[in-house]
Design a protein around this motif. Structure first.
Motif, short mmCIF file in Angstrom:
data_model
loop_
_atom_site.label_atom_id
_atom_site.label_comp_id
_atom_site.label_asym_id
_atom_site.label_seq_id
_atom_site.Cartn_x
_atom_site.Cartn_y
_atom_site.Cartn_z
N LEU A 173 -3.62 9.02 7.19
CA LEU A 173 -3.05 8.16 5.95
C LEU A 173 -2.84 6.94 6.27
O LEU A 173 -3.23 5.72 5.62
N LEU A 194 -6.55 5.61 6.76
CA LEU A 194 -7.12 5.23 5.30
C LEU A 194 -6.27 4.17 4.77
O LEU A 194 -6.94 3.31 3.94
N ALA A 195 -5.07 3.88 4.75
CA ALA A 195 -4.51 2.77 4.09
C ALA A 195 -5.15 1.56 4.39
O ALA A 195 -4.96 0.61 3.90
N ALA A 205 0.49 0.37 8.14
CA ALA A 205 -0.64 1.06 8.21
C ALA A 205 -1.23 1.33 9.57
O ALA A 205 -1.25 2.52 10.25
N VAL A 217 3.59 6.34 2.40
CA VAL A 217 3.48 7.85 2.61
C VAL A 217 3.15 8.11 3.93
O VAL A 217 3.83 9.20 4.65
N GLY A 218 2.42 7.40 4.60
CA GLY A 218 1.98 7.71 6.12
C GLY A 218 3.29 7.39 6.66
O GLY A 218 3.73 8.42 7.82
N SER A 263 0.73 -1.26 0.16
CA SER A 263 0.07 -0.02 0.08
C SER A 263 0.99 1.28 -0.03
O SER A 263 1.60 1.58 1.02
N ARG A 264 0.78 1.85 -1.10
CA ARG A 264 1.68 3.32 -1.08
C ARG A 264 1.17 4.33 0.02
O ARG A 264 2.13 4.84 0.35
N MET A 265 -0.24 4.13 0.38
CA MET A 265 -0.55 5.23 1.18
C MET A 265 -0.06 4.80 2.45
O MET A 265 0.28 5.89 3.41
N ARG A 324 -8.03 0.43 3.23
CA ARG A 324 -8.01 0.27 1.78
C ARG A 324 -7.47 -1.18 1.57
O ARG A 324 -7.97 -1.72 0.65
#
Lengths: 123, 280
Positions: free
Chosen positions: B211, B214-215, B232, B123-124, B118-120, B218
């Motif tokens: 993030l 959210l990740a 995450a 990034v988080g 998960s890219r999110m 997802r």
């Protein structure tokens, strides 16, 4: 070149129908890859090559639209028989309904009649 | 049907070339194996139609009627069909006919192309690291300012009540302090830097936490197509968990009441969702 360009639309149109063709062919019986290839080749305008069919079968199996089982073959390696799953049957029914709708709409357009509603298709 | 060594070697070379083309098209190993097995079964069927002991010439004749190996690379690059609601992207295992010996290839489940990180969540995590770095920078800045004499400039972002700032002409006259070892910081820059170093960690921390959650949502919704739920969760809990513990230590009674209310709401929510599901 012009002839090749003229044939491009055929391959483009057929590419969009490959999954429908394969699912429809597996509707009544399970078939292994080569059998399926021959079955489609026997139908006018539906012939596929193996480099198109086998990756599609792999995708359909990944999506659980078809199930696979291996059966020993007298001529060599085991054959992989494909059959429709319940999810596959449902998808096929949706695709056929959509196909009939757009086919009727295109017929109506080409024949000059009014458009056919596509509401509720694919839901 | 018997294949002699030459025919077998030529057939294997063709199948290897097909598998290589599929691998270059990022086709998963298990799917490559399925495609190659289908193709091998087809070729042996076509050879069997030519006799019990096909020759190399028979095989070459069969191969010329087939697609070249590179054609598989193009076909394998076609997009997947969308999974139906409620179905898993993981491919079910291949059933093996009861009379057939189960080979390792047949017995192992065939999987969909590998899940992605998960890219999110990544990034988080970067935001969380950024917030830590900003916090360190803020502390360093505050430490530096605390140990450095400050120019008593009349220009400040937050002038004391009752003090009117008339303009830059007063700056020079108002400066009274200086040292030999460091240039004094004008008050306005000192305040700007302090605000930036304080806001940065808060923004990064909030961003990283949001993030992260959210990740996590997802990843759960992706049904295996995404992974990184641990990262995450780390993002989502890195600040809230210590903050919650700190609040529990500082305000134990209100926090206990708050947790009890939250627990009751969660319990009621579960009951409301579970009862209709059980009834169905």
């Amino acid at each position: 070149v012009a002839e090749l360009a003229d044939r491009m639309w055929v391959s483009q149109l057929r590419k969009g129908l490959v999954e429908l063709m394969v699912l429809a062919a597996l509707r009544r019986e399970e078939l292994y890859g080569y059998q399926l290839l021959q079955r489609l080749a026997s139908m006018n305008g539906l012939s596929l090559t193996e480099s198109t069919l086998y990756p599609v079968l792999g995708r359909l199996a990944d999506d659980r639209l078809v199930a696979v089982r291996q059966v020993p073959s007298p001529s060599g390696p085991p054959r992989r028989y494909y059959r429709l799953t319940a999810v596959g049957e449902k998808r096929l029914a949706e695709m056929l309904a959509y196909w009939k709708q757009i086919s009727a709409s295109i017929d109506a357009l080409a024949g000059g009649a009014g458009p056919t509603s596509l509401e509720g298709v694919g839901t | 049907m018997n294949l002699n060594a030459d025919v077998r070697a030529r057939l294997d070379a063709h199948l290897d070339a097909v598998e290589k083309a599929l691998a270059e098209a990022k086709c998963s190993r298990e799917r490559r194996r399925g495609i190659v097995d289908d193709l091998e079964a087809q070729i042996t069927d076509m050879l069997a139609a030519r006799g019990a002991e096909p020759t190399l010439a028979d095989l070459e004749a069969v191969l010329t009627t087939l697609d070249p190996p590179e054609a598989y690379g193009e076909s394998a690059g076609m997009p997947r069909s969308q999974p139906a609601p409620g179905e898993s992207p993981v491919r079910p295992p291949v059933e093996v006919y009861s009379g057939a010996p189960a080979t390792p290839a047949a017995a192992s489940p065939i999987r969909a192309p590998g899940p992605q990180m998960s890219r999110m969540a990544v990034v988080g995590f970067i935001c969380i690291v950024g917030s830590i770095i900003c916090s360190a920078a803020a502390l360093a800045s505050l430490w530096t300012f605390a140990s450095t004499p400050v120019a008593h400039s009349s220009v400040t972002l937050f002038p004391p009540a009752g003090v009117q700032v008339n303009g830059p002409e007063r700056m020079g006259t108002a400066t009274t302090a200086s040292t030999a070892w460091a240039e004094p910081h004008p008050a306005v820059w000192r305040e700007v830097i302090i605000i930036c170093t304080l806001v940065g960690p808060v923004v990064f921390a909030l961003l990283g936490t949001v993030l992260g959650w959210l990740a996590f949502g997802r990843i759960r919704a992706s049904r295996g197509a995404l992974y990184g739920s641990g990262l995450a969760l780390f993002d989502g809990l890195f600040y809230p968990l210590p903050l919650g513990l700190l609040l529990c230590l500082i305000f134990p009674l209100p926090m206990i009441v708050l947790l009890m209310v939250a627990g009751m709401i969660t319990g009621i929510w579960f009951l409301v969702r579970l009862i209709p599901a059980t009834a169905r």
